[in-house]
Design a protein around this motif. Structure first.
Motif, short mmCIF file in Angstrom:
data_model
loop_
_atom_site.label_atom_id
_atom_site.label_comp_id
_atom_site.label_asym_id
_atom_site.label_seq_id
_atom_site.Cartn_x
_atom_site.Cartn_y
_atom_site.Cartn_z
N PHE A 160 0.82 -1.21 0.00
CA PHE A 160 0.00 0.00 0.00
C PHE A 160 0.85 1.27 0.00
O PHE A 160 0.40 2.32 -0.46
N ASN A 161 2.09 1.19 0.50
CA ASN A 161 3.02 2.30 0.31
C ASN A 161 3.27 2.54 -1.16
O ASN A 161 3.30 3.68 -1.63
N PHE A 162 3.49 1.46 -1.88
CA PHE A 162 3.70 1.53 -3.33
C PHE A 162 2.51 2.22 -4.01
O PHE A 162 2.68 3.16 -4.80
N LEU A 163 1.30 1.77 -3.69
CA LEU A 163 0.11 2.36 -4.30
C LEU A 163 -0.04 3.84 -3.92
O LEU A 163 -0.41 4.66 -4.77
N GLY A 164 0.26 4.17 -2.65
CA GLY A 164 0.10 5.55 -2.20
C GLY A 164 0.98 6.52 -2.96
O GLY A 164 0.54 7.58 -3.39
N VAL A 165 2.26 6.14 -3.15
CA VAL A 165 3.17 7.00 -3.91
C VAL A 165 2.68 7.17 -5.34
O VAL A 165 2.58 8.29 -5.86
N PHE A 166 2.35 6.06 -5.97
CA PHE A 166 2.03 6.08 -7.39
C PHE A 166 0.70 6.77 -7.69
O PHE A 166 0.60 7.63 -8.57
N VAL A 167 -0.33 6.43 -6.91
CA VAL A 167 -1.68 6.96 -7.19
C VAL A 167 -1.80 8.43 -6.82
O VAL A 167 -2.26 9.25 -7.61
N MET A 168 -1.39 8.79 -5.58
CA MET A 168 -1.61 10.16 -5.12
C MET A 168 -0.78 11.17 -5.90
O MET A 168 -1.22 12.30 -6.12
N THR A 169 0.42 10.79 -6.34
CA THR A 169 1.26 11.72 -7.11
C THR A 169 0.59 12.08 -8.43
O THR A 169 0.72 13.20 -8.92
N GLN A 170 -0.15 11.12 -9.01
CA GLN A 170 -0.85 11.40 -10.26
C GLN A 170 -2.09 12.24 -10.02
O GLN A 170 -2.49 13.03 -10.88
N ILE A 171 -2.71 12.09 -8.85
CA ILE A 171 -3.92 12.85 -8.54
C ILE A 171 -3.58 14.29 -8.16
O ILE A 171 -4.17 15.25 -8.63
N ASN A 172 -2.60 14.43 -7.24
CA ASN A 172 -2.25 15.75 -6.73
C ASN A 172 -0.80 15.72 -6.26
O ASN A 172 -0.48 15.09 -5.25
N SER A 173 0.08 16.39 -6.97
CA SER A 173 1.51 16.37 -6.64
C SER A 173 1.96 17.64 -5.93
O SER A 173 3.14 18.01 -5.98
N SER A 174 1.05 18.32 -5.24
CA SER A 174 1.38 19.62 -4.63
C SER A 174 2.37 19.49 -3.49
O SER A 174 3.14 20.42 -3.22
N VAL A 175 2.39 18.35 -2.78
CA VAL A 175 3.37 18.17 -1.70
C VAL A 175 4.77 18.13 -2.29
O VAL A 175 5.72 18.72 -1.76
N ALA A 176 4.93 17.40 -3.41
CA ALA A 176 6.23 17.34 -4.08
C ALA A 176 6.67 18.73 -4.53
O ALA A 176 7.85 19.09 -4.42
N GLY A 181 6.27 9.73 0.05
CA GLY A 181 6.75 9.45 -1.29
C GLY A 181 6.86 10.72 -2.13
O GLY A 181 7.85 10.93 -2.84
N GLN A 182 5.86 11.59 -2.02
CA GLN A 182 5.90 12.85 -2.78
C GLN A 182 7.05 13.74 -2.35
O GLN A 182 7.67 14.42 -3.17
N LYS A 183 7.35 13.74 -1.05
CA LYS A 183 8.45 14.59 -0.57
C LYS A 183 9.76 14.21 -1.25
O LYS A 183 10.53 15.06 -1.69
N PHE A 184 10.01 12.90 -1.35
CA PHE A 184 11.28 12.46 -1.90
C PHE A 184 11.27 12.49 -3.43
O PHE A 184 12.33 12.62 -4.04
N ILE A 185 10.10 12.39 -4.02
CA ILE A 185 10.01 12.63 -5.46
C ILE A 185 10.44 14.06 -5.77
O ILE A 185 11.13 14.32 -6.76
N GLY A 186 10.04 15.00 -4.90
CA GLY A 186 10.44 16.39 -5.08
C GLY A 186 11.95 16.55 -5.06
O GLY A 186 12.52 17.33 -5.83
N VAL A 187 12.63 15.79 -4.17
CA VAL A 187 14.09 15.86 -4.08
C VAL A 187 14.74 15.25 -5.32
O VAL A 187 15.70 15.82 -5.89
#
Length: 350
Positions: A62-78, A209-215
Motif C-alpha cells: 500500500f506504500n507503493f500504491l500511495g506513492v504512485f496513485v496520489m502523485t498522479q492525482i495531486n503532486s502539490s506536496v512534491a 513518497g511525494q516529498k522524496f520525489i520532489g528531491v
C-alpha cells in the motif's frame, strides 16, 4: 528540460555527482520505508489483528500504491518540497549541496532508529535541505519562507488535528458500540483495523513518497543546468522508482518501532487501534490534498494519544512521548547543522 528515463540513465553514467545524489536519495527513501512506515501498522500488529511479517508486506504494497496513485492525482506536496529552498544559480554546486543534505538525513535517521525511537524523515528532509541551502547561499536568503511556512502549519496540524481526530473518532465509536457484545465487536474491529492499517500505509506513501520525489526532481533539474522545477510534470517512471524503493524499505521491517509506538506509548484495544489508524489516514489525506507536508510519525502518534485520552490521560505513557518529542525537537537543528557542515565540506572538496 529532458526528464526521460533514458536521459536520466545516461546522466547517471556520465555525472558521478548526480549518481551519488540519486543513490543517496533512494537510500533516504529506503530508510523512510524502513523507519517511518512501521508506524502505519504498529497498532494493527500490537492488537494481534495481523502477524508482523504479513502486516509489513501489506504495508509495503500500500506504500507503493500511495506513492504512485496520489502523485498522479495531486503532486502539490512534491512541489512544496522542491520550491522550499533556493540553491542559487550554480547548479553544479547546488547538486553537491543536495548530496550533502541527503547524506545528513541518512546519518541522522539511522542513528535515531538504532534506539527504536520513531524519527520524522519529513522533518529531517526539510532540515537537511534548509541547512544545505543556508550553506551554499551563506545565509537565510536560500529559504523560501512562503513555502517553509507550510512546514509550521504541518507541525501544528499533525499534532493538534491528529489528537483531536483520534479522540473524536474513538469517543464516537465508544458511544455507538456501548451495547454491542465484546466478542462481536472484537471480530469486527479485527477486520476494520487491517483496513485502517492499509489506509495509513497508503497515505504514508502518498505523503512521504511525494516529498522524496520532489528531491529526486531537484537533482535531475540541477544535472540539466536548471535551478528550478517550477511548471514541470513529474514523469511516471520517477513515481514508480520511488514507490518501489519505499516498498522495499518497508519490507525490511522495523519491529522495534512497532513496539515503541503500538505498545509502549498506549496499551490499545482493537477498536482504539482502528480509531487511531482512521484518524491518522484522514489527517494525512487532508494534508496531501492541500499540499501541506506533514510528519506521518507526528500524525499517527498524536492520534494514538488522542485515542488513549478518551479513557483517561494517565493511559498515555508520557515517558515514551517525551522521548519522541525530544527527537522531533532536535531534528531541525541537529540534521540542519549536519547538512550545513557537510555541504561546506563537500563544496570545499569538490
Amino acid at each position: 528540460m529532458d526528464i526521460s528515463f533514458s536521459y536520466f540513465w545516461n546522466g547517471l553514467t556520465g555525472n558521478p555527482v548526480l549518481a551519488i545524489t540519486m543513490l543517496l536519495t533512494l537510500g533516504v527513501i529506503f530508510v523512510n520505508g524502513w523507519t517511518d512506515a512501521p508506524n502505519a501498522i504498529a497498532t494493527c500488529v500490537t492488537t494481534r489483528c495481523m502477524p508482523v511479517r504479513s502486516a509489513i508486506w501489506m504495508s509495503a504494497f500500500f506504500n507503493f500504491l500511495g506513492v504512485f496513485v496520489m502523485t498522479q492525482i495531486n503532486s502539490s506536496v512534491a512541489s512544496t518540497i522542491s520550491n522550499m529552498v533556493d540553491f542559487g544559480n550554480r547548479t553544479d554546486e547546488a547538486l553537491i549541496a543536495l548530496c550533502a543534505a541527503l547524506l545528513s538525513i541518512v546519518v541522522y535517521s539511522v542513528g535515531a532508529s538504532v534506539f527504536g525511537i520513531p524519527t520524522s524523515e519529513s522533518h529531517s528532509l526539510i532540515a537537511g535541505l534548509s541547512g544545505a541551502a543556508i550553506a551554499i547561499q551563506q545565509g537565510v536568503g536560500g529559504i523560501n519562507m512562503n513555502e517553509w511556512i507550510k512546514v509550521i502549519y504541518g507541525l501544528v496540524l499533525s499534532l493538534v488535528l491528529g489528537f483531536l481526530t483520534g479522540w473524536v473518532i474513538c469517543k464516537l465509536i465508544s458511544i455507538l458500540c456501548r451495547n454491542v457484545e465484546r466478542a462481536a465487536a472484537n471480530r469486527f474491529f479485527a477486520g476494520a483495523q487491517i483496513a485502517g492499517a492499509a489506509a495509513m500505509s497508503f497515505m504514508h506513501g502518498a505523503q512521504d513518497g511525494q516529498k522524496f520525489i520532489g528531491v529526486l526532481f531537484l537533482g535531475i533539474a540541477f544535472s540539466n543546468g536548471q535551478n528550478s522545477v517550477e511548471g514541470m510534470v513529474i514523469p511516471v517512471w520517477l513515481m514508480l522508482l520511488c514507490s518501489v524503493v519505499m516498498a522495499l524499505g518497508t519490507s525490511v521491517g522495523g519491529e522495534k518501532i512497532i513496539k515503541s509506538v503500538g505498545m509502549d506509548m498506549v496499551k490499545l484495544e482493537r477498536y482504539q487501534g482502528f480509531s487511531a489508524d482512521l484518524a491518522g489516514a484522514l489527517c494525512l489525506l487532508y494534508s496531501s490534498l492541500f499540499g501541506i507536508p506533514v510528519s506521518t510519525t507526528h500524525t499517527k502518534t498524536s492520534a494514538i494519544m488522542g485515542v488513549g485520552a478518551v479513557k483517561r490521560i494517565s493511559a498515555i505513557n508520557f515517558g515514551v512521548v517525551k522521548e519522541m518529542v525530544l527527537t522531533w525537537v532536535f531534528t531541525f537543528p541537529g540534521c540542519g547543522l549536519i547538512s550545513f557542515v557537510m555541504a561546506k565540506l563537500f563544496m570545499f572538496i569538490f
